[in-house]
Design a protein around this motif. Structure first.
Motif, short mmCIF file in Angstrom:
data_model
loop_
_atom_site.label_atom_id
_atom_site.label_comp_id
_atom_site.label_asym_id
_atom_site.label_seq_id
_atom_site.Cartn_x
_atom_site.Cartn_y
_atom_site.Cartn_z
N PHE A 56 -16.49 -1.31 -44.05
CA PHE A 56 -15.64 -1.17 -42.87
C PHE A 56 -15.85 -2.37 -41.95
O PHE A 56 -16.98 -2.71 -41.59
N ILE A 57 -14.75 -3.01 -41.57
CA ILE A 57 -14.77 -4.17 -40.68
C ILE A 57 -14.21 -3.74 -39.34
O ILE A 57 -13.08 -3.25 -39.25
N GLY A 58 -15.00 -3.94 -38.27
CA GLY A 58 -14.54 -3.55 -36.95
C GLY A 58 -15.40 -4.19 -35.88
O GLY A 58 -16.22 -5.07 -36.14
N ARG A 59 -15.21 -3.71 -34.67
CA ARG A 59 -15.92 -4.28 -33.53
C ARG A 59 -16.36 -3.15 -32.62
O ARG A 59 -15.62 -2.19 -32.39
N ARG A 60 -17.58 -3.24 -32.11
CA ARG A 60 -18.13 -2.22 -31.21
C ARG A 60 -18.72 -2.87 -29.98
O ARG A 60 -18.96 -4.08 -29.94
N ALA A 62 -21.74 -3.31 -26.97
CA ALA A 62 -23.20 -3.39 -26.94
C ALA A 62 -23.73 -2.22 -26.12
O ALA A 62 -24.45 -2.39 -25.14
N ASP A 63 -23.37 -1.02 -26.53
CA ASP A 63 -23.74 0.19 -25.79
C ASP A 63 -24.29 1.23 -26.74
O ASP A 63 -24.24 1.07 -27.97
N ILE A 64 -24.80 2.32 -26.18
CA ILE A 64 -25.43 3.32 -27.02
C ILE A 64 -24.43 4.02 -27.93
O ILE A 64 -24.76 4.37 -29.07
N THR A 65 -23.19 4.20 -27.45
CA THR A 65 -22.21 4.84 -28.32
C THR A 65 -21.87 3.94 -29.51
O THR A 65 -21.68 4.42 -30.63
N GLY A 66 -21.82 2.64 -29.27
CA GLY A 66 -21.57 1.72 -30.37
C GLY A 66 -22.71 1.74 -31.38
O GLY A 66 -22.47 1.73 -32.59
N ARG A 67 -23.93 1.79 -30.89
CA ARG A 67 -25.07 1.87 -31.80
C ARG A 67 -25.02 3.18 -32.60
O ARG A 67 -25.27 3.19 -33.80
N ASN A 68 -24.67 4.27 -31.91
CA ASN A 68 -24.57 5.56 -32.61
C ASN A 68 -23.50 5.55 -33.68
O ASN A 68 -23.69 6.07 -34.78
N ARG A 69 -22.35 4.95 -33.37
CA ARG A 69 -21.28 4.89 -34.36
C ARG A 69 -21.69 4.03 -35.56
O ARG A 69 -21.38 4.34 -36.71
N ARG A 81 -19.64 -3.47 -41.34
CA ARG A 81 -19.66 -4.86 -40.87
C ARG A 81 -19.07 -4.88 -39.45
O ARG A 81 -17.91 -5.23 -39.25
N LEU A 82 -19.87 -4.49 -38.50
CA LEU A 82 -19.41 -4.38 -37.12
C LEU A 82 -19.93 -5.55 -36.30
O LEU A 82 -21.13 -5.83 -36.28
N VAL A 83 -19.02 -6.21 -35.61
CA VAL A 83 -19.38 -7.27 -34.67
C VAL A 83 -19.62 -6.63 -33.31
O VAL A 83 -18.81 -5.81 -32.86
N ALA A 114 -10.60 -6.73 -29.29
CA ALA A 114 -11.07 -8.11 -29.36
C ALA A 114 -11.40 -8.55 -30.79
O ALA A 114 -11.93 -9.64 -30.99
N LEU A 115 -11.09 -7.70 -31.78
CA LEU A 115 -11.34 -8.10 -33.16
C LEU A 115 -10.57 -9.38 -33.45
O LEU A 115 -9.38 -9.49 -33.16
N SER A 116 -11.26 -10.37 -34.04
CA SER A 116 -10.64 -11.67 -34.26
C SER A 116 -10.75 -12.07 -35.73
O SER A 116 -11.55 -11.50 -36.48
N PRO A 117 -9.96 -13.04 -36.16
CA PRO A 117 -10.06 -13.50 -37.55
C PRO A 117 -11.46 -13.96 -37.92
O PRO A 117 -11.88 -13.82 -39.08
N GLU A 118 -12.21 -14.49 -36.95
CA GLU A 118 -13.57 -14.95 -37.23
C GLU A 118 -14.52 -13.79 -37.53
O GLU A 118 -15.61 -14.00 -38.07
N ASP A 119 -14.11 -12.56 -37.18
CA ASP A 119 -14.96 -11.39 -37.43
C ASP A 119 -14.85 -10.89 -38.87
O ASP A 119 -15.59 -9.97 -39.26
N LEU A 120 -13.96 -11.45 -39.66
CA LEU A 120 -13.73 -10.96 -41.01
C LEU A 120 -14.71 -11.59 -41.99
O LEU A 120 -14.67 -12.80 -42.21
#
Length: 297
Positions: A56-60, A62-69, A81-83, A114-120
């Protein structure tokens, strides 16, 4: 087994299920629960739980919910693969479920936008794999370039591609024509009846499916409690499979994503469409019987 690469949205769902009719401008008793969500993340989670190799490619944030997900995805067996976005929070969706089961969603995409082509990660795009694109990535202007780049990488490396139509209201806002242009080259489109109507102007799902094969070689339309149908333009009529019966509906959030995850593995293995539709219907039935939008292990 075909590896599935999912590009899409990662959310935290705050689901409020009202016990009585909504009392406008006042209080209504409800059951409120928090779950991992996001159409793309839901599909990836169900695929992994059902035994598929999935990234899975995505973006989260820098918070606790992002870490939990992030930890939740890895716990399900997803190659996440989360940025991490240093400024935007992890996306959140408030799901209001009336006492009759009707759902209204209020979405804040947060870091997803904010997902960008560089995140792939380029190592995930290779022949023999399959790309599944969440329509939300294309609908959101901030992540659209990333979605288009992922589709281009998949085409150039010989991956098969499926696209989910996301949600009817956002597609209607941006227009059917742009969405169809962005997703050109996908082999398979997933839509529900409302989304298919927005894309084609046709009320009948069978008619909408036939129109959509002008852009997609194969089309699947989710029919809620009536099951699902599949159509390709070399057939006279769509293939239709009824829904599975469910004794107790707990929450319908994410059922369409579960359907997609059930459909894809047999479809990728070349199984008959009746088998793929039945597998999708079965996983959707499991989802609405669970408490939450994603698998609860």
């Amino acid at each position: 087994m075909t590896r599935v690469v999912v590009v899409g949205d990662l959310m935290t769902d705050a689901v409020a299920r009202a016990k009585f009719p909504l009392a406008r401008a006042s209080d209504t008793p409800a059951v409120v629960t928090m779950h991992g969500g996001g159409s793309g993340a839901n599909v990836a989670s169900w695929l992994a739980v059902e035994g598929s190799e999935v990234a899975f490619i995505g973006r989260r944030g820098a918070d606790i919910t992002g870490r939990n997900r992030d930890m939740e995805l890895m716990g399900y067996g997803v190659d996440a693969r989360l940025v991490m976005d240093p400024e935007r929070p992890t996306g959140t969706c408030v799901v209001l479920v009336t006492h009759k089961g009707e759902r209204t969603m209020l979405s804040d995409p947060g870091a997803n936008a904010a997902l960008s082509p560089e995140d792939l990660p380029r190592d995930l795009f290779s022949g023999g794999s399959h790309l599944h694109m969440s329509g939300y990535t294309l609908i959101n202007e901030g992540s659209r370039d990333a979605g288009m780049a992922a589709l281009d990488l998949a085409r150039r490396t010989g991956m098969s591609i499926s696209v989910d139509c996301a949600s009817s209201a956002p597609v209607e806002r941006i227009g059917a024509e742009p969405f169809l242009e962005w997703t050109h080259g996908a082999k398979l489109l997933f839509a529900n009846t409302d989304q298919a109507k927005v894309l084609t102007g046709r009320d009948e799902p069978e008619s909408a499916a036939k129109v959509l094969t002008a852009w997609f070689p194969q089309v699947v339309i989710k029919l809620n409690d009536e099951g699902s149908l599949w159509y390709t333009n070399n057939r006279a009529e769509p293939v239709r499979v009824p829904a599975e019966s469910v004794d107790r509906i707990v929450d319908g959030t994410g059922a369409g994503d579960a359907f997609t995850a059930g459909f894809l593995p047999p479809w990728l293995d070349g199984k008959p469409p009746t088998e793929a539709l039945a597998a999708g219907n079965a996983l959707a039935a499991r989802c609405i019987s669970y408490l939450g939008a994603r698998p609860r292990l």
